[in-house]
Scaffold this active site. Structure first.
Site, PDB file in Angstrom:
ATOM      1  N   LYS A   1       4.341   0.713   9.396  1.00 18.04           N
ATOM      2  CA  LYS A   1       4.458   1.966   8.644  1.00 18.04           C
ATOM      3  C   LYS A   1       3.840   3.129   9.398  1.00 18.04           C
ATOM      4  O   LYS A   1       4.345   4.240   9.367  1.00 18.04           O
ATOM      5  CB  LYS A   1       3.778   1.806   7.276  1.00 18.04           C
ATOM      6  CG  LYS A   1       4.655   1.094   6.275  1.00 18.04           C
ATOM      7  CD  LYS A   1       4.040   1.128   4.897  1.00 18.04           C
ATOM      8  CE  LYS A   1       2.935   0.106   4.805  1.00 18.04           C
ATOM      9  NZ  LYS A   1       2.439  -0.081   3.428  1.00 18.04           N
TER      10      LYS A   1
ATOM     11  N   GLU B   1       0.873  -1.161   0.000  1.00 18.98           N
ATOM     12  CA  GLU B   1       0.000   0.000   0.000  1.00 18.98           C
ATOM     13  C   GLU B   1       0.919   1.221   0.000  1.00 18.98           C
ATOM     14  O   GLU B   1       1.797   1.324   0.855  1.00 18.98           O
ATOM     15  CB  GLU B   1      -0.880  -0.006   1.262  1.00 18.98           C
ATOM     16  CG  GLU B   1      -1.910   1.093   1.214  1.00 18.98           C
ATOM     17  CD  GLU B   1      -2.781   1.167   2.471  1.00 18.98           C
ATOM     18  OE1 GLU B   1      -2.766   0.213   3.271  1.00 18.98           O
ATOM     19  OE2 GLU B   1      -3.451   2.196   2.621  1.00 18.98           O
TER      20      GLU B   1
ATOM     21  N   ARG C   1       4.980 -12.886   9.644  1.00 19.27           N
ATOM     22  CA  ARG C   1       5.450 -11.516   9.533  1.00 19.27           C
ATOM     23  C   ARG C   1       6.800 -11.389  10.219  1.00 19.27           C
ATOM     24  O   ARG C   1       7.017 -11.993  11.265  1.00 19.27           O
ATOM     25  CB  ARG C   1       4.436 -10.677  10.307  1.00 19.27           C
ATOM     26  CG  ARG C   1       4.162  -9.356   9.770  1.00 19.27           C
ATOM     27  CD  ARG C   1       3.138  -8.645  10.650  1.00 19.27           C
ATOM     28  NE  ARG C   1       3.306  -7.245  10.396  1.00 19.27           N
ATOM     29  CZ  ARG C   1       2.813  -6.644   9.316  1.00 19.27           C
ATOM     30  NH1 ARG C   1       2.096  -7.314   8.443  1.00 19.27           N
ATOM     31  NH2 ARG C   1       3.028  -5.371   9.117  1.00 19.27           N
TER      32      ARG C   1
HETATM   33  P1  ATP Z   1       2.298  -1.970   7.903  1.00 18.11           P
HETATM   34  O1  ATP Z   1       1.444  -2.583   8.950  1.00 18.11           O
HETATM   35  O2  ATP Z   1       3.695  -1.691   8.320  1.00 18.11           O
HETATM   36  O3  ATP Z   1       1.656  -0.789   7.238  1.00 18.11           O
HETATM   37  P2  ATP Z   1       1.371  -3.620   5.803  1.00 18.11           P
HETATM   38  O4  ATP Z   1       1.279  -5.092   5.833  1.00 18.11           O
HETATM   39  O5  ATP Z   1       0.098  -2.960   5.973  1.00 18.11           O
HETATM   40  O6  ATP Z   1       2.454  -3.115   6.811  1.00 18.11           O
HETATM   41  P3  ATP Z   1       1.627  -3.407   2.995  1.00 18.11           P
HETATM   42  O7  ATP Z   1       2.074  -2.268   2.188  1.00 18.11           O
HETATM   43  O8  ATP Z   1       0.215  -3.819   2.901  1.00 18.11           O
HETATM   44  O9  ATP Z   1       2.015  -3.086   4.476  1.00 18.11           O
HETATM   45  O10 ATP Z   1       2.554  -4.660   2.745  1.00 18.11           O
HETATM   46  C1  ATP Z   1       2.840  -5.175   1.480  1.00 18.11           C
HETATM   47  C2  ATP Z   1       3.204  -6.626   1.620  1.00 18.11           C
HETATM   48  O11 ATP Z   1       4.309  -6.773   2.496  1.00 18.11           O
HETATM   49  C3  ATP Z   1       2.064  -7.424   2.202  1.00 18.11           C
HETATM   50  O12 ATP Z   1       1.921  -8.618   1.476  1.00 18.11           O
HETATM   51  C4  ATP Z   1       2.491  -7.700   3.600  1.00 18.11           C
HETATM   52  O13 ATP Z   1       1.954  -8.905   4.046  1.00 18.11           O
HETATM   53  C5  ATP Z   1       4.001  -7.718   3.491  1.00 18.11           C
HETATM   54  N1  ATP Z   1       4.597  -7.294   4.761  1.00 18.11           N
HETATM   55  C6  ATP Z   1       4.384  -6.153   5.435  1.00 18.11           C
HETATM   56  N2  ATP Z   1       5.044  -6.149   6.602  1.00 18.11           N
HETATM   57  C7  ATP Z   1       5.706  -7.327   6.670  1.00 18.11           C
HETATM   58  C8  ATP Z   1       6.557  -7.937   7.635  1.00 18.11           C
HETATM   59  N3  ATP Z   1       6.880  -7.321   8.777  1.00 18.11           N
HETATM   60  N4  ATP Z   1       7.052  -9.166   7.368  1.00 18.11           N
HETATM   61  C9  ATP Z   1       6.748  -9.796   6.220  1.00 18.11           C
HETATM   62  N5  ATP Z   1       5.950  -9.282   5.274  1.00 18.11           N
HETATM   63  C10 ATP Z   1       5.425  -8.071   5.485  1.00 18.11           C
HETATM   64 MG    MG Z   2      -1.375  -4.035   4.488  1.00 18.85          MG
END
Ligand code: ATP
Ligand code: MG
Length: 570
Positions: free
Chosen positions: A277, A43, A267
């Site tokens: 983020k 995102e 994760r």
């Molecule tokens: P945040 O909670 O930090 O905003 P998010 O999962 O919402 O993280 P996205 O931009 O949706 O952020 O993530 C893109 C991809 O990266 C998704 O498939 C997510 O599952 C993966 N991802 C995000 N954070 C992690 C993590 N800590 N470990 C492994 N994969 C991750």
């Molecule tokens: Mg997400």
């Protein structure tokens, strides 16, 4: 390796994991016609961090291994938080990590198709317009032990639903006035299945579609269908989406469209590190760090600026593997991979961070010698260089003690040490300022020890580094420590938030460092090992004229220590 057990051995790359096993099985059974097509779906509401790197390495790595493809897809369904700056940084970071996407897409590319599909679901009685407020939807959702209550609008006639949904799209209603909900099951044990919201009204400008839309699809409604449109085979995401999988499956089944397989993995969490983020954005907005690319940040932009090589990140991601349970990885393991990589590749140099002047009284005034120094003991092809030696040098303040504590073998009055690639010197006296602090020391050298070896075979207990004062170049060196004091930065006292755990000493600026002259040509991004001190990389701020170095990592490998301790216990 068990991520919650840091004492387990760090495995090397071992690409075998359960996601890969699923893909191998699917290839055997020809489930997707022999195709492997993954995607990385960030995102664009912040910069990528090391957790995303794990997902990137997994998705791109598996596709590479099986001759498949990987799309980069921006999940841009939430206009209020998304910006083009983030889109650009994400693309740059994926490239920096060493990957190239096949297709580049935006969920917003599919807004038209998703809308058509919503109409189809309404026509087939699978979706309805609900007039309950967000709060009312929440209150009627039930709990884990009690079923939810059906919305009074659940059985609206199809025609009325179509009319209202079209008017939602046309902008007739205020934000939050109505939603489109899927008609699934208000008694489902899975709360995600209790008539989830598909569309909400939001009069907000979108970074790509502008003001074209004032209804936006929810993540769950957009995500699986985006995968389906792109022909994704394995939709790999993190474990928190496991409970969303039934809904993912329900939508693609309800629409009768191609059905990708969602697979969830753990994760990444790292000690002393925040990987959210939203929280990283707080640090940036509150000025707790210098920006998204502050070298203390776990963002890819930050660790890149700090000097972490992309190869080290990829090796780290390979070593931690993937599993079906969440755990926490030791920060030391990440640093271990950084050191391992830099040890092999980083040229050595001599730098004095906290200088103390040394005058060698018996060395001829005005004389300079060029001493030969090895560029990288790990890599003979890196060759040697010449380092100027003269009568006045700088050494580290730490390498001298007027009154040496027990077991202190470096320089002190009457003691002899080796200057690396130089001579043996013996301390003969000190000069102090009016406060009584040592500001200069005097030594004599033994001309027979040129290059650092005594022909009579006598030993010294210590070798220290130095820089010739007349030839030194000046630099600012930024020393970093963990951004957080607690292993789990989220662990706080009542009434506090994670910022209470910030380390007030995470950045120390040394503005008086002295470097050997060969570093004058160093450019932003270049990485070195400063002998005995650690790994350092040139910061882009150096463009201003003064060289600025970031400490990438110290030399001490805490991970190796943890491993040794573990072995000792067995
Ligand atoms: P945040 O909670 O930090 O905003 P998010 O999962 O919402 O993280 P996205 O931009 O949706 O952020 O993530 C893109 C991809 O990266 C998704 O498939 C997510 O599952 C993966 N991802 C995000 N954070 C992690 C993590 N800590 N470990 C492994 N994969 C991750
Ligand atoms: Mg997400």
């Amino acid at each position: 390796m068990n991520p919650s057990n840091p004492e387990g051995p760090p495995t090397t790359a071992g690409p075998s994991n359960f996601v890969r096993d699923i893909i191998i099985d699917d290839l055997k059974s020809n489930k997707f016609g022999g195709r492997v097509h993954t995607r990385f779906p960030p995102e664009p509401n912040g910069y990528l961090h090391i957790g995303h790197a794990k997902s990137i390495c997994l998705n791109f790595g598996l596709a590479d291994e099986f001759g498949g493809k990987t799309n980069l897809r921006f999940d841009d369904t939430n206009p209020s938080k998304e910006e083009t700056e983030y889109v650009d940084s994400i693309m740059e970071n994926v490239h920096w990590l060493g990957f190239e996407w096949d297709g580049l897409f935006y969920a917003s590319d599919y807004f038209g198709q998703l809308y058509e599909w919503a109409l189809k679901m309404i026509r087939e009685g699978k979706a309805y317009v609900c007039d309950l407020s967000a709060e009312e939807v929440r209150l009627t959702r039930g709990t884990l032990t009690e079923p939810g209550k059906e919305s009074p609008y659940r059985n609206r006639p199809v025609e009325e639903n179509l009319d209202l949904f079209e008017r939602m799209k046309a902008g007739e209603f205020a934000d939050g006035a109505r939603t489109l909900r899927a008609k699934v099951d208000m008694a489902s044990p899975n709360l995600n299945m209790r008539d989830p919201v598909m569309y909400r009204i939001l009069h907000a400008d979108h970074h790509r579609t502008g003001d074209k839309w004032c209804i936006y699809p929810m993540y769950d409604y957009a995500h699986g269908q985006s995968d389906s449109i792109e022909g994704i085979t394995h939709s790999i995401c993190t474990l928190e989406f496991e409970d969303h999988r039934p809904l993912y499956d329900w939508y693609v089944e309800a629409l009768g469209i191609y059905h990708p397989q969602q697979i969830e993995f753990d994760r990444l969490n790292i000690t002393y590190t925040l990987l959210s983020k939203r929280k990283l954005l707080t640090l940036v907005q509150e000025g707790r760090v210098r920006g998204w690319d502050d070298p203390r940040m776990p963002t890819l932009a930050g660790i890149r600026r700090r000097g972490y090589p992309p190869e080290a990140i990829r090796n780290f991601c390979g070593a931690i593997g993937v599993s079906k349970t969440n755990g926490t990885i030791e920060l030391g393991l990440l640093e271990h991979h950084v050191r391992e990589d830099l040890n092999r590749r980083a040229p050595r140099a001599m730098a004095v961070l906290r200088p103390l002047r040394v005058v060698i009284d018996n060395y001829p005034e005005g004389q300079t010698e060029e001493m030969e120094a090895v560029n990288n003991p790990e890599d003979a092809s890196a060759g040697t260089r010449l380092v100027p030696f003269s009568r006045v040098l700088y050494i580290e303040q730490d390498d001298f003690r007027e009154v040496p504590p027990p077991k202190y073998f470096r320089l002190s009055p009457g003691k002899e040490v080796r200057l690396r690639y130089g001579y043996f010197i013996t301390c003969t006296g000190v000069v102090k300022d009016e406060k009584g602090d040592v500001v200069e020391i005097h030594c004599t050298y033994d001309p027979a020890t040129h290059g650092g070896n005594a022909p009579d075979g006598r030993k010294v207990k210590s070798t220290i580094h130095w820089v010739s004062a007349a030839h030194a170049i000046e630099a600012e060196v930024r020393m970093y420590d963990n951004l957080f004091l607690k292993e789990d930065p989220n662990e706080t006292e009542e009434g506090q938030d994670f910022t209470a755990n910030l380390n007030p000493h995470s950045l120390e600026i040394l503005s008086d460092a002295k470097l050997e002259p060969s570093l004058a040509n160093a450019r932003a991004g270049d990485r070195f090992q400063f002998e005995r001190l650690g790994y350092f990389s040139v910061d882009p701020d150096s463009a201003g004229g003064t060289l600025v170095f970031n400490r990438t990592a110290g030399l001490k490998d805490t991970w190796a220590k943890i491993e040794q301790r573990a072995k000792g216990k067995k």
